[in-house]
Design an enzyme around this catalytic site. Structure first.
Site, PDB file in Angstrom:
ATOM      1  N   TYR A   1      -1.624 -40.124  -0.435  1.00 26.17           N
ATOM      2  CA  TYR A   1      -1.628 -39.457   0.872  1.00 26.17           C
ATOM      3  C   TYR A   1      -3.034 -39.440   1.466  1.00 26.17           C
ATOM      4  O   TYR A   1      -3.229 -39.761   2.647  1.00 26.17           O
ATOM      5  CB  TYR A   1      -1.107 -38.027   0.708  1.00 26.17           C
ATOM      6  CG  TYR A   1      -0.862 -37.307   2.009  1.00 26.17           C
ATOM      7  CD1 TYR A   1       0.237 -37.620   2.811  1.00 26.17           C
ATOM      8  CD2 TYR A   1      -1.721 -36.301   2.446  1.00 26.17           C
ATOM      9  CE1 TYR A   1       0.473 -36.953   4.008  1.00 26.17           C
ATOM     10  CE2 TYR A   1      -1.492 -35.629   3.638  1.00 26.17           C
ATOM     11  CZ  TYR A   1      -0.391 -35.961   4.412  1.00 26.17           C
ATOM     12  OH  TYR A   1      -0.177 -35.308   5.593  1.00 26.17           O
TER      13      TYR A   1
ATOM     14  N   SER B   1      -5.033 -36.262   8.952  1.00 29.28           N
ATOM     15  CA  SER B   1      -4.996 -35.022   8.173  1.00 29.28           C
ATOM     16  C   SER B   1      -6.406 -34.676   7.732  1.00 29.28           C
ATOM     17  O   SER B   1      -7.254 -35.571   7.561  1.00 29.28           O
ATOM     18  CB  SER B   1      -4.112 -35.194   6.936  1.00 29.28           C
ATOM     19  OG  SER B   1      -4.225 -34.085   6.052  1.00 29.28           O
TER      20      SER B   1
END
Length: 249
Positions: free
Chosen positions: A155, A142
């Protein structure tokens, strides 16, 4: 691109990016293994692939469970004889205040996103190394590996770990002719794309929000045998947003 002789495992393939990736490989002629912990969603992906004449099977898989991963790899080889490509897509997020994020929250995100990626790569590589031409692994990271909004610690850490894991695996597995790359998507809309605002698109240098199919095409590129000079890379797929300087005026 054609993948008619390839067997592809896609984790987290029940919806969103994973389902789009599985569909793209199905369209390209590959044999698709849909690895998903949500049984209904996973079977639905298989149904969609087979509706279009593709070859696919579902294996219930929770990547937090090492035994599930071992079963996934065993079942794939039993059914299709080999593993050529692994797309490590399964992931979860917890966006909570740093003061409220629990140890269990942290462990769930890291065990799913980072440890799950490693274990899937480790087990799949044990089979890929038996192939004459090795194999290819793509880890879905990401842009949050490189930049953050508030309350994204677990995350961000997991995706940053995936980025580092990718180049480590690329070096370790090179002797077995296994290439490993990552894709770091930015805003990929997996819901109602038509419901997005004009400002959502306009803020991107590419002038649109991303779609799951954008990630799928990048996966096809990175795993195409003709692109065997690409390994250890993190392909940022964000419409240019990480190259844009943003100031509040």
């Amino acid at each position: 691109m054609t993948f008619t002789d390839k067997t592809v495992i896609v984790t987290g393939a029940g919806s969103g990016i994973g389902a789009a990736v599985a569909a793209a490989y199905g369209d390209a002629g590959a044999k698709i293994v849909v690895a998903e912990k949500d049984v209904k969603a996973g079977k639905a992906t298989v149904t969609e692939i087979e509706k279009k004449g593709g070859n696919s099977m579902f294996v219930e898989t929770d990547v937090r469970r090492p035994e599930d991963i071992e079963h996934l790899v065993m079942k794939t080889v039993e059914t299709y004889g080999k593993i050529d490509i692994l797309i490590n897509n399964a992931g979860v997020s917890r966006f909570k205040s740093i003061y409220e994020l629990t140890v269990d929250d942290w462990d769930d995100v890291l065990n799913t996103n980072l440890r799950g990626n490693f274990l899937c790569a480790q087990q799949a590589a044990k089979k890929m190394r038996d192939n004459p031409d090795g194999g290819a692994i793509v880890n879905i990271a990401s842009t949050r590996a490189f930049m953050s909004e508030a309350d994204s610690e677990a995350y961000a850490a997991s995706k940053g770990g995936i980025s580092a894991l990718t180049h480590a695996l690329a070096i370790s597995l090179s002797k077995d002719r296994i290439r490993v790359n990552a894709i770091s998507p930015g805003w990929i809309e997996t819901g109602d794309y038509g419901g997005l605002r004009s400002i959502d698109h306009a803020q991107h240098p590419a002038k649109r929000v991303g779609k799951p199919e954008d990630v799928a095409r990048a996966c096809l590129f990175l795993t195409d045998p003709r692109n065997d000079f690409v390994t250890g890379e993190n392909f940022i797929l964000d419409g240019g947003m990480t190259r844009k300087m943003i100031y509040e005026h």
